[in-house]
Design a protein around this motif. Sequence first.
Motif, PDB file in Angstrom:
ATOM      1  N   ASP A  85     -14.510   7.524   1.076  1.00 22.68           N
ATOM      2  CA  ASP A  85     -13.861   6.327   1.617  1.00 22.68           C
ATOM      3  C   ASP A  85     -14.500   5.132   0.930  1.00 22.68           C
ATOM      4  N   ILE A  86     -13.812   4.526  -0.025  1.00 20.46           N
ATOM      5  CA  ILE A  86     -14.430   3.472  -0.822  1.00 20.46           C
ATOM      6  C   ILE A  86     -14.623   2.187  -0.031  1.00 20.46           C
ATOM      7  N   ALA A  87     -14.111   2.131   1.206  1.00 26.26           N
ATOM      8  CA  ALA A  87     -14.420   0.995   2.065  1.00 26.26           C
ATOM      9  C   ALA A  87     -15.866   1.055   2.542  1.00 26.26           C
ATOM     10  N   ASP A  88     -16.484   2.217   2.427  1.00 20.49           N
ATOM     11  CA  ASP A  88     -17.894   2.387   2.753  1.00 20.49           C
ATOM     12  C   ASP A  88     -18.730   2.004   1.529  1.00 20.49           C
ATOM     13  N   GLU A  89     -19.616   1.040   1.691  1.00 20.33           N
ATOM     14  CA  GLU A  89     -20.390   0.524   0.567  1.00 20.33           C
ATOM     15  C   GLU A  89     -21.201   1.611  -0.130  1.00 20.33           C
ATOM     16  N   ASN A  90     -21.790   2.491   0.652  1.00 19.58           N
ATOM     17  CA  ASN A  90     -22.593   3.561   0.048  1.00 19.58           C
ATOM     18  C   ASN A  90     -21.723   4.508  -0.761  1.00 19.58           C
ATOM     19  N   ALA A  91     -20.547   4.856  -0.208  1.00 22.40           N
ATOM     20  CA  ALA A  91     -19.642   5.761  -0.923  1.00 22.40           C
ATOM     21  C   ALA A  91     -19.156   5.125  -2.217  1.00 22.40           C
ATOM     22  N   LEU A  92     -18.845   3.846  -2.182  1.00 25.42           N
ATOM     23  CA  LEU A  92     -18.387   3.155  -3.380  1.00 25.42           C
ATOM     24  C   LEU A  92     -19.485   3.115  -4.434  1.00 25.42           C
ATOM     25  N   ARG A  93     -20.695   2.820  -4.004  1.00 26.88           N
ATOM     26  CA  ARG A  93     -21.812   2.729  -4.941  1.00 26.88           C
ATOM     27  C   ARG A  93     -22.114   4.072  -5.599  1.00 26.88           C
ATOM     28  N   GLU A  94     -21.895   5.162  -4.873  1.00 23.48           N
ATOM     29  CA  GLU A  94     -22.251   6.485  -5.376  1.00 23.48           C
ATOM     30  C   GLU A  94     -21.170   7.128  -6.232  1.00 23.48           C
ATOM     31  N   LEU A  95     -20.021   6.464  -6.400  1.00 20.41           N
ATOM     32  CA  LEU A  95     -18.991   7.017  -7.277  1.00 20.41           C
ATOM     33  C   LEU A  95     -19.526   7.107  -8.703  1.00 20.41           C
ATOM     34  N   PRO A  96     -19.062   8.104  -9.446  1.00 22.29           N
ATOM     35  CA  PRO A  96     -19.493   8.180 -10.854  1.00 22.29           C
ATOM     36  C   PRO A  96     -18.950   6.998 -11.648  1.00 22.29           C
ATOM     37  N   ASP A  97     -19.642   6.629 -12.697  1.00 22.42           N
ATOM     38  CA  ASP A  97     -19.143   5.581 -13.577  1.00 22.42           C
ATOM     39  C   ASP A  97     -17.895   6.079 -14.301  1.00 22.42           C
ATOM     40  N   ALA A  98     -17.013   5.157 -14.617  1.00 25.48           N
ATOM     41  CA  ALA A  98     -15.798   5.500 -15.363  1.00 25.48           C
ATOM     42  C   ALA A  98     -15.375   4.287 -16.170  1.00 25.48           C
ATOM     43  N   PRO A  99     -15.076   4.472 -17.451  1.00 23.95           N
ATOM     44  CA  PRO A  99     -14.670   3.333 -18.285  1.00 23.95           C
ATOM     45  C   PRO A  99     -13.244   2.861 -18.026  1.00 23.95           C
ATOM     46  N   ASN A 100     -12.448   3.700 -17.352  1.00 19.64           N
ATOM     47  CA  ASN A 100     -11.054   3.351 -17.060  1.00 19.64           C
ATOM     48  C   ASN A 100     -10.780   3.617 -15.587  1.00 19.64           C
ATOM     49  N   VAL A 101     -10.321   2.591 -14.870  1.00 24.08           N
ATOM     50  CA  VAL A 101     -10.109   2.705 -13.429  1.00 24.08           C
ATOM     51  C   VAL A 101      -8.689   2.270 -13.091  1.00 24.08           C
ATOM     52  N   VAL A 102      -7.965   3.123 -12.376  1.00 27.48           N
ATOM     53  CA  VAL A 102      -6.645   2.771 -11.846  1.00 27.48           C
ATOM     54  C   VAL A 102      -6.804   2.561 -10.343  1.00 27.48           C
ATOM     55  N   PHE A 103      -6.509   1.349  -9.895  1.00 30.39           N
ATOM     56  CA  PHE A 103      -6.733   0.978  -8.495  1.00 30.39           C
ATOM     57  C   PHE A 103      -5.401   0.943  -7.756  1.00 30.39           C
ATOM     58  N   LEU A 104      -5.207   1.917  -6.857  1.00 32.47           N
ATOM     59  CA  LEU A 104      -3.944   2.055  -6.135  1.00 32.47           C
ATOM     60  C   LEU A 104      -4.069   1.734  -4.651  1.00 32.47           C
ATOM     61  N   VAL A 105      -5.260   1.413  -4.189  1.00 31.42           N
ATOM     62  CA  VAL A 105      -5.503   1.233  -2.759  1.00 31.42           C
ATOM     63  C   VAL A 105      -4.853  -0.056  -2.269  1.00 31.42           C
ATOM     64  N   GLY A 106      -4.138   0.027  -1.149  1.00 28.13           N
ATOM     65  CA  GLY A 106      -3.520  -1.164  -0.588  1.00 28.13           C
ATOM     66  C   GLY A 106      -2.979  -0.893   0.795  1.00 28.13           C
ATOM     67  N   ALA A 107      -2.741  -1.959   1.550  1.00 25.66           N
ATOM     68  CA  ALA A 107      -2.178  -1.851   2.899  1.00 25.66           C
ATOM     69  C   ALA A 107      -0.938  -2.725   2.976  1.00 25.66           C
ATOM     70  N   LYS A 108       0.152  -2.165   3.487  1.00 24.89           N
ATOM     71  CA  LYS A 108       1.389  -2.928   3.633  1.00 24.89           C
ATOM     72  C   LYS A 108       1.899  -2.908   5.061  1.00 24.89           C
ATOM     73  N   PHE A 109       2.105  -1.731   5.605  1.00 25.14           N
ATOM     74  CA  PHE A 109       2.759  -1.627   6.906  1.00 25.14           C
ATOM     75  C   PHE A 109       1.759  -1.803   8.045  1.00 25.14           C
ATOM     76  N   GLY A 110       2.247  -2.324   9.169  1.00 25.71           N
ATOM     77  CA  GLY A 110       1.362  -2.606  10.293  1.00 25.71           C
ATOM     78  C   GLY A 110       0.622  -3.915  10.129  1.00 25.71           C
ATOM     79  N   THR A 111       1.135  -4.786   9.253  1.00 30.06           N
ATOM     80  CA  THR A 111       0.475  -6.072   9.013  1.00 30.06           C
ATOM     81  C   THR A 111       0.434  -6.920  10.281  1.00 30.06           C
ATOM     82  N   GLN A 112       1.546  -6.999  10.982  1.00 33.22           N
ATOM     83  CA  GLN A 112       1.604  -7.830  12.175  1.00 33.22           C
ATOM     84  C   GLN A 112       0.657  -7.298  13.247  1.00 33.22           C
ATOM     85  N   GLY A 113      -0.212  -8.174  13.713  1.00 33.49           N
ATOM     86  CA  GLY A 113      -1.186  -7.783  14.720  1.00 33.49           C
ATOM     87  C   GLY A 113      -2.478  -7.248  14.143  1.00 33.49           C
TER      88      GLY A 113
END
Length: 338
Positions: A85-113
């Motif tokens: 879960d890359i929202a966890d700082e430790n998990a994000l930090r421990e990911l392997p290095d990569a020279p190419n990153v495709v970022f698909l994470v996003g939130a759309k539905f359930g915005t209201q409230g």
Amino acid sequence: MRTIAELEERLSHPRDGLVEDLSKLDGDIMVLGAGGKLGPSLVRLALNGVRAAGGGKRVIAVSRFSERGLAQVLSDEGATVVAADIADENALRELPDAPNVVFLVGAKFGTQGREHATWFTNVYLPGRVADRFAGSRIAALSTGNVYPLVPVTSGGPTEDSPTGPVGDYAMSCLGRERVLTHFAEERGTPTALIRLNYAVEMRYGVLVDLAQKIIAGQAIDVTTGQANVVWQGYANEVTLRSLLLASVPPYVLNVTGPELVSVRQAATNLGRLLGREPVFTGEEAPTALLSNASRCHGLFGYPDLTLAQLVEHTARWVGDGGPLLGKPTKFESRDGAF
């Protein structure tokens, strides 16, 4: 395409241009959000493209993998799977290095409230990712929702047109672009921003939304009377190929199909193929959410499935009771509420 296997095979078939570009790309490719709506097919396309280009690169699939069994399936197909879960700082930090990153994470539905959660996912988290992978090439998925509603006679905004997001979701997506631009400038991180709308395949998208309403006998509101759609396989291909376009400042690219799609006409064609008469309500407004993707088509050619083919495949799939993702686009929303 009548089965999931046939659909996945078509989605993950690499065209020559992708194979050539992947052969030029140095190093592994990490896909963040690999378990989401777009992720699995993009990972498979990257795997097949890398193999066709001669191998030598890992495709690293990162996700919480809430869909049971998906992580093992992607691993069996050749991906290096990291459940995190890359929202966890430790998990994000421990990911392997990569020279190419495709970022698909996003939130759309359930915005209201839950506007705060949307802004966390769409604005704060991309900044943390850009900080973690400073110096890597980043291709980040954005959306055509960063543009305002425009006259349907305008041809749609180009990448140089003013932005004008409507609603919290769209504003947070523009915020994501602004934060990634900051890190590109401050840390020298080559970035590409992919303004996508609306991707379709047989399990979700604008055409699936229309087909479901036709079968259910529900009225189709044509106030938002025009839209852009694009085959998901093409969108995945362009996203991967955009890694070579990543630059400082970020390279911005609209990604959608070449047609201005009439919602009424698309529904009429779907209804004919489904043997049902669509029910319409409302009258077409003079404005809609549109994008001009001429730059994309000039770089990468046209999508390999035409609008007529997408309509035919969708009608067959939905009419036969094929599995759906249950994620409506809400493309008809004009107030930015999702």
